[in-house]
Design an enzyme around this catalytic site. Structure first.
Site, short mmCIF file in Angstrom:
data_model
loop_
_atom_site.label_atom_id
_atom_site.label_comp_id
_atom_site.label_asym_id
_atom_site.label_seq_id
_atom_site.Cartn_x
_atom_site.Cartn_y
_atom_site.Cartn_z
N ASP A 122 0.80 -1.23 0.00
CA ASP A 122 0.00 0.00 0.00
C ASP A 122 0.83 1.27 0.00
O ASP A 122 0.42 2.29 -0.55
CB ASP A 122 -0.93 0.02 1.21
CG ASP A 122 -0.17 0.20 2.51
OD1 ASP A 122 0.69 -0.65 2.83
OD2 ASP A 122 -0.40 1.21 3.21
N ASP A 177 5.65 0.41 3.26
CA ASP A 177 5.86 -0.81 4.03
C ASP A 177 5.64 -2.03 3.14
O ASP A 177 5.51 -1.91 1.93
CB ASP A 177 4.92 -0.84 5.25
CG ASP A 177 3.46 -0.62 4.85
OD1 ASP A 177 3.12 -0.87 3.68
OD2 ASP A 177 2.67 -0.21 5.71
N TYR A 215 -5.44 1.21 9.16
CA TYR A 215 -6.53 1.61 8.28
C TYR A 215 -7.85 1.37 8.98
O TYR A 215 -8.62 0.47 8.61
CB TYR A 215 -6.44 0.87 6.94
CG TYR A 215 -5.27 1.33 6.10
CD1 TYR A 215 -5.30 2.56 5.44
CD2 TYR A 215 -4.13 0.54 5.98
CE1 TYR A 215 -4.22 2.99 4.69
CE2 TYR A 215 -3.05 0.97 5.22
CZ TYR A 215 -3.10 2.20 4.58
OH TYR A 215 -2.03 2.62 3.83
N GLU A 259 6.05 9.76 3.12
CA GLU A 259 5.65 8.42 2.67
C GLU A 259 4.67 8.50 1.50
O GLU A 259 3.67 9.20 1.58
CB GLU A 259 5.02 7.62 3.81
CG GLU A 259 4.71 6.18 3.42
CD GLU A 259 4.27 5.32 4.59
OE1 GLU A 259 4.33 4.08 4.46
OE2 GLU A 259 3.87 5.87 5.63
#
Length: 613
Positions: free
Chosen positions: A79, A82, A231, A476
């Protein structure tokens, strides 16, 4: 076409050519950004990479996913920075990529990128097919954030847990199943003319997942609790049920799904919730715009309910434009929409998509957007979406492109494991779990692998950005930042001239100080309003007209009430060369910018020294 001098690019300052610093509004490299966005998805792939893989610093990874659970879960996307495969944002990303093709497939094709876009979508939907082995089973996550975040390793050799997690009748996840149904339904539309069998397979899975989501209701993060810290489904699942039903109507033309969306519009919040964000979690604005499209095209029988959807869609759009009375989307001084500190660019890209498609709906129907504060035409809505994209690509106070590899000044230290560690293909020496943190995570060096197309989280509420991989809020990148951008970039590349250039308040450049040795020119390059307050961006060019090198300078900047970029501060109102500049050679220029809420500041030279004097 109105042109402005590009502000605050240190690399161009070092070149010493003012000609190279001229850029026109509308001249962003949208095609390059579009190509880069699709490369980014290749860099995020999990599984066995194909021979056509263009991002060659990546290699096969996670080839045993699902093995211990007796299911093949190899493939899909990581995603963000990571190595976890989270189902909900992955599905949202595929929905937005598919919607991009539905709206702007011709533009993507004319840019030569349709094949790559379809490959990006199919990489996700192939994985969803594997993850849905039975009607009421869906595997929604592989790996877990806690163990993954403990280590800093390349995906090609990670030692962290690859435990897989599913939703079922006894452990429901209506939001996850609903979003995946939406993704597969939307994808079935674009594959219908390319591969009808695959399209039918996707639609079949989408229908089963929707029935599963609607029949066994519950939040996925209560069934897959390891996802909660990463999430969390704060909006619940009502929005995904409506979102999925509308996409199934689009894909199947079955009125059952449209009736579901109209009959449940109130009790599931579709016509009740007025939103100021659209994201992987909160779908209301998106489904309201999709319902509006059905209304614009005259394809719905319950017109009154569709108009209620449209009113809420237009609330969101007016909030983006800051033309609601009261609840609006905030902006930075530089004009970027600002929702929250963590990964703000996700909200910018998704809102830009909705504004772009809605502007086209308005244009085709010769209608306008009626905001509480003013009537808005299609051109104004489109131009604001364009301005947001231009900010991302470098038209901002820092002159920083927040898309990696695009432009000459972009983030070098991205919060991304694979990008920040030397490629497995270059050096296959094993990087242990904690060693990665010690050697690579804290390194001040630029990433060894340029993750082209990655859109990072972006600047803070004051347009400040720290290029530091430890600053994960800002540095990120995520797949759902990039998913909505594909269609918008294609639209801008092929047809931005439809509505003309972005409206920008400008004045003629003014000479505020001059001598035979140094000249200072100022100009206001843009203006905007934030919560009723006017802000102005000024650019200042200091040129060395002397035949000698300028060794030092002390500039006085008086009457300033905002930030300065491109100078080093020495005192309350005094400034000198920026840190990257030691001298200013003859006939070269120093450029800096400032933003504040008033007229031009007073710029003067307190002292200056030249070589040989």
């Amino acid at each position: 076409m109105a042109c402005v001098l590009l502000a605050l690019l240190s690399t161009l300052l070092l070149l010493g050519s003012t000609d190279s610093m001229v850029r026109c509004y509308g001249s962003q490299d949208y095609l390059g950004a579009l190509r880069s966005s699709l490369l980014f998805f290749e860099g995020q792939r999990s599984g066995r990479l194909p021979s056509s893989q263009r991002v060659n610093w990546r290699y096969h990874s996670a080839l045993s996913d699902g093995l211990h659970q007796g299911v093949d879960l190899v493939g899909g996307y990581y995603d963000a920075g990571d190595n976890v495969k989270f189902g909900l944002p992955m599905a949202f990303t595929m929905t937005m990529l598919s919607w991009s093709v539905i709206e702007y497939g011709e533009q993507i094709a004319s840019a030569g990128q349709l094949g790559y876009t379809l490959e990006a979508i199919k990489w996700g939907t192939d994985y969803f097919i594997k993850a849905h082995p039975k009607p009421n089973i869906f595997w929604g996550e592989v790996g877990d954030g806690d163990s993954d975040h403990f280590c800093w390793q390349r995906p090609e050799e990670m030692t962290t847990s690859r435990q897989a997690y599913s939703i079922s009748e006894s452990n429901p996840g209506s939001d996850l199943a609903g979003e995946t149904a939406a993704a597969m339904a939307a994808a079935s539309i674009i594959f219908k003319q390319v591969d009808s069998s695959y399209s039918n397979l996707l639609l079949s899975h989408a229908k089963q997942l929707f029935t599963f989501a609607d029949t066994y209701r519950g939040r996925y993060d209560r069934s897959i609790s390891v996802a909660r810290n990463y999430y969390e489904s704060e909006s619940g699942y009502n929005d995904e049920l409506l979102w999925a039903s509308l996409w199934l109507f689009e894909a199947s033309s079955d009125n059952y799904y449209l009736e579901y969306a109209t009959q449940n519009a109130q009790n599931l919040g579709g016509t009740e919730w007025a939103m100021t964000e659209f994201s992987w979690d909160v779908k209301y604005a998106g489904l309201q715009v999709l319902a509006s499209k059905i209304l614009f095209e005259g394809r719905g029988s319950n017109v009154e309910v569709l108009k209620q959807y449209q009113r809420q869609a237009e609330f969101f759009l007016c909030a983006c434009l800051q033309k609601n009375y009261g609840k609006n989307v905030a902006r930075t001084p530089g004009g970027l929409m600002y929702t929250r500190a963590w990964n703000n660019m996700q909200y910018v890209s998704s809102a830009s998509f909705l504004m772009t498609v809605y502007s086209d709906y308005l244009s085709k129907s010769a209608q306008a957007l009626q905001c509480p504060a003013a009537k808005v035409g299609a051109a104004e809505l489109f131009n604001f979406a364009k301005a947001q994209v231009d900010y991302i690509l470098g038209d901002n106070p820092r002159s920083t492109s927040y898309m990696v590899g695009v432009g000459s000044n972009y983030p070098q230290r991205v919060h991304h494991r694979a990008a920040s560690i030397v490629s497995y293909k270059v050096d296959p020496t094993f990087v242990a779990c904690r060693v990665g943190y010690q050697k690579w995570y804290t390194s001040s060096a630029s990433d060894p692998n340029v993750h082209v197309g990655a859109i990072v989280g972006g600047p803070d509420e004051n347009d400040n950005y720290a290029d530091d991989r430890e600053n994960f809020d800002q540095s990120e990148p995520t797949t759902y930042n990039s998913g909505p951008m594909v269609g918008v970039l294609a639209r801008l590349h092929v047809a931005a001239s439809t509505y003309g250039e972005t409206s920008v308040s400008k004045v003629t450049p003014q000479q505020s100080w001059a001598s035979s040795a140094l000249s200072i020119f100022q100009e206001m390059t843009s203006s905007w309003k934030t919560q009723g307050q006017s802000f102005y961006k000024y650019q200042v060019t200091v040129t060395n007209n002397s035949p000698r090198t300028l060794q030092s300078i002390q500039l006085m900047v008086e009457g300033l009430h905002g930030p300065v970029w491109g100078l080093s501060k020495r005192g309350p109102s005094s400034y000198t060369f920026p840190s990257w500049m030691k001298t200013l050679p003859s006939q070269q220029s120093l450029v800096f910018v400032y933003v504040h809420g008033g007229p031009m500041a007073t710029i003067s030279v307190a002292s200056a020294s030249f070589s040989g004097v």
